[in-house]
Design a protein around this motif. Structure first.
Motif, PDB file in Angstrom:
ATOM      1  N   ASP A  21      38.641  33.875  34.469  1.00 54.21           N
ATOM      2  CA  ASP A  21      39.039  34.193  36.106  1.00 54.21           C
ATOM      3  C   ASP A  21      38.117  33.348  36.163  1.00 54.21           C
ATOM      4  OD1 ASP A  21      39.663  35.627  36.661  1.00 54.21           O
ATOM      5  OD2 ASP A  21      39.212  37.763  36.957  1.00 54.21           O
TER       6      ASP A  21
ATOM      7  N   GLN B 136      51.788  38.877  42.801  1.00 53.40           N
ATOM      8  CA  GLN B 136      51.366  38.631  41.596  1.00 53.40           C
ATOM      9  C   GLN B 136      51.741  36.740  41.397  1.00 53.40           C
ATOM     10  OE1 GLN B 136      52.242  40.893  38.185  1.00 53.40           O
ATOM     11  NE2 GLN B 136      52.282  42.565  39.350  1.00 53.40           N
ATOM     12  N   VAL B 139      49.813  34.302  43.422  1.00 49.32           N
ATOM     13  CA  VAL B 139      48.241  34.367  43.261  1.00 49.32           C
ATOM     14  C   VAL B 139      48.133  33.666  42.058  1.00 49.32           C
ATOM     15  CG1 VAL B 139      45.977  36.191  42.581  1.00 49.32           C
ATOM     16  CG2 VAL B 139      47.451  36.636  43.932  1.00 49.32           C
ATOM     17  N   VAL B 140      48.776  33.585  40.602  1.00 45.32           N
ATOM     18  CA  VAL B 140      48.921  33.164  39.246  1.00 45.32           C
ATOM     19  C   VAL B 140      48.946  31.538  39.711  1.00 45.32           C
ATOM     20  CG1 VAL B 140      50.094  33.227  37.404  1.00 45.32           C
ATOM     21  CG2 VAL B 140      49.223  35.440  38.132  1.00 45.32           C
ATOM     22  N   PHE B 143      45.663  30.184  42.159  1.00 41.30           N
ATOM     23  CA  PHE B 143      44.920  29.800  40.768  1.00 41.30           C
ATOM     24  C   PHE B 143      45.005  29.123  39.751  1.00 41.30           C
ATOM     25  CE2 PHE B 143      42.433  31.760  37.420  1.00 41.30           C
ATOM     26  CZ  PHE B 143      40.928  31.530  38.489  1.00 41.30           C
ATOM     27  N   HIS B 144      46.239  29.490  38.855  1.00 46.70           N
ATOM     28  CA  HIS B 144      46.482  28.204  37.928  1.00 46.70           C
ATOM     29  C   HIS B 144      46.470  26.707  38.124  1.00 46.70           C
ATOM     30  CE1 HIS B 144      44.527  31.217  34.900  1.00 46.70           C
ATOM     31  NE2 HIS B 144      44.708  32.056  35.326  1.00 46.70           N
ATOM     32  N   ILE B 150      38.989  32.029  44.358  1.00 46.66           N
ATOM     33  CA  ILE B 150      39.345  33.051  44.327  1.00 46.66           C
ATOM     34  C   ILE B 150      39.521  33.314  45.708  1.00 46.66           C
ATOM     35  CG2 ILE B 150      38.668  36.220  44.155  1.00 46.66           C
ATOM     36  CD1 ILE B 150      39.087  35.521  40.782  1.00 46.66           C
ATOM     37  N   LYS B 165      42.120  39.624  42.497  1.00 40.52           N
ATOM     38  CA  LYS B 165      42.103  39.613  40.720  1.00 40.52           C
ATOM     39  C   LYS B 165      42.879  40.437  40.341  1.00 40.52           C
ATOM     40  CE  LYS B 165      37.006  38.175  40.432  1.00 40.52           C
ATOM     41  NZ  LYS B 165      35.524  38.640  40.371  1.00 40.52           N
ATOM     42  N   LEU B 168      45.642  39.095  39.825  1.00 40.09           N
ATOM     43  CA  LEU B 168      45.411  37.501  38.251  1.00 40.09           C
ATOM     44  C   LEU B 168      46.020  38.255  37.281  1.00 40.09           C
ATOM     45  CD1 LEU B 168      44.981  34.387  38.319  1.00 40.09           C
ATOM     46  CD2 LEU B 168      43.149  35.399  39.034  1.00 40.09           C
ATOM     47  N   ARG B 172      48.842  37.898  35.310  1.00 39.64           N
ATOM     48  CA  ARG B 172      48.994  36.787  33.851  1.00 39.64           C
ATOM     49  C   ARG B 172      49.297  38.002  33.196  1.00 39.64           C
ATOM     50  NH1 ARG B 172      43.526  34.332  34.420  1.00 39.64           N
ATOM     51  NH2 ARG B 172      42.085  36.816  34.324  1.00 39.64           N
TER      52      ARG B 172
END
Lengths: 251, 194
Positions: A21, B136, B139-140, B143-144, B150, B165, B168, B172
């Protein structure tokens, strides 16, 4: 140490999530890595998760859509060549400067233009009316005294108020009160012209108060107040009205 | 692109400067295309949505509030377009290998094999991502792939950070499991077919 000890009991997935995170300090990140390394299963989980993430980060071939998009946009709102854009910008700047200038000028005039404050003293008008009722030899002297009283009540920037008897073709006698400034900004609270005496002004003459409607009025030319000598048949009534008015305005 | 450069470009584009608008497009079309492609799994849809999002944004630049990021506005519009498009048509995975395979028996050149392996891997990732629940997956990807923090994802998707979160973490984990399963399946195929 206590934290590390506790980390040994935390499920590996939670450690991995906390690490990935990216919301932890460098020290905490090192602690988490240490805890994961001590656990073979967690290490493998982290490695496999990282493989997936790395694949997500692989660059994707993207077609260049810029020209297609620009042509579509141009169909809806035209792009302008550099010269036209500069002209538009200059035009907008000129308009903006004009607006700012006009507002500034108005503000300057409002601050610096002279304001007439004749004072709220209708009594002086009554004196003037009384002067007109005297016998002919006394009129000039009494009228002059009344004018001085009015003049004294006028605030700066009016410096002088001249009183001169005028003969009008359709009336017996008028006194013209002329202010000495060519342009006067008059306030609404010009009580002198509101006295009932002035109701006797012949219709052909403009009633001065009719022009005084706003706190910010520029008058081009001298401010002329015309008072007419009351008719002999209604003298008492007019004087009485004037007295009533002065009492009213005092309240 | 830093914010000062972005603001200057947008101001010029809003004044009708085509080259500035072009720079804006070239700066953001790649990440936006990748984002929509990962969500939809379809190149054609990604291309359509990227085009439409830019057209809408660039024709309404005078409404843009430069206290916010241009990319946030662009991604929000693209996301809405994607949601609308998704409601109209169901996703179909584009598998070039399957589409292009004719089974004529000729062995491909080694370069072709390498390219095919890469394409296969990308295709597998696209397929695996499509197996994730939509939230999901998004968000993944944000984020990645897009490297959004976040807090920004929470704003973009209009949900609390805690919820982001948990999506995520689940996404993940699911992504890893699915990739592992896919690898196992591939290995088995190799064992059987040599």
């Amino acid at each position: 140490m206590t934290r590390q000890h506790n980390d040994n009991k935390v499920p590996s997935q939670r450690l991995i999530d906390e690490l990935l995170d990216g919301e932890v300090s460098r020290e905490r990140s090192q602690e988490l890595l240490g805890a994961i390394r001590r656990d073979a299963g967690a290490s493998e989980e982290l490695a496999r998760t990282r493989i997936g993430i790395d694949r997500l980060r692989e660059p994707i071939e993207t077609p260049d859509l810029s020209e297609v998009i620009l042509d579509r946009v141009h169909g809806r709102r035209r792009f302008l060549p550099g010269r036209s854009r500069r002209m538009v910008t200059a035009g907008r700047l000129a308009v903006a400067a004009g607006v700012v200038g006009a507002v500034g000028l108005a503000s300057f005039v409002q601050r610096h233009a002279p304001q007439v404050n004749l004072g709220e003293q209708p009594a002086t008008v009554s004196q003037l009316v009384e002067a007109t009722e005297q016998t002919a030899p006394d009129r000039p002297m009494l009228a002059e005294q009344a004018a001085e009283t009015i003049q004294a009540s006028i605030a700066s920037p009016i410096r002088a108020l001249s009183l001169s008897p005028q003969i009008r073709p359709d009336a017996d006698l008028h006194f013209d009160l002329s202010l000495d400034r060519p342009r006067v900004v008059a306030k609404v609270d010009y009580t002198m012209v509101r006295t009932p005496i002035l109701l006797g002004v012949p219709e052909k003459y403009t009633y001065p108060s009719a022009k005084i409607e706003s706190p910010f009025i520029s008058r081009f030319g001298s401010l002329l107040v015309i008072l007419r000598e009351p008719q002999p048949t209604s003298d008492d009534q007019i004087i009485s009205d004037a007295d009533d008015s002065s009492e009213g305005s005092d309240q | 692109m830093d914010r000062a450069t972005e603001r200057t470009l947008i101001r010029r584009a809003a004044a009708g400067d085509r080259s500035a608008a072009g720079e804006c497009i070239r700066a953001y079309q790649g990440p936006l295309y990748a984002y929509i492609l990962r969500l939809s799994g379809q190149h054609e849809m990604a291309e359509d949505i990227v085009q439409e999002a830019f057209v809408r944004v660039l024709t309404n630049l005078d409404k843009f509030d430069d206290r916010y990021r241009f990319s946030t506005w662009l991604y929000t519009i693209a996301r809405r377009l994607y949601i609308n498009a998704k409601q109209k048509r169901k996703p179909v995975y584009q598998t070039e290998i399957v589409d292009g395979w004719r089974g004529d028996g000729a062995l491909p050149e080694s370069d072709t094999i390498g390219a095919e392996v890469n394409t296969n891997a990308r295709d597998e990732l696209t397929r695996v991502l499509q197996s994730l629940p939509a939230t999901q997956r998004e968000v993944v990807v944000l984020f990645h792939q897009c490297d959004w923090p976040i807090a920004r994802i929470a704003l973009h998707m209009d949900m609390p950070q805690g919820t982001v979160k948990s999506h995520l973490h689940r996404g993940r984990k699911r992504l890893r499991e699915l990739l592992e399963a896919s690898e196992r399946a591939t290995s088995r195929v190799k064992e059987v077919w040599g």
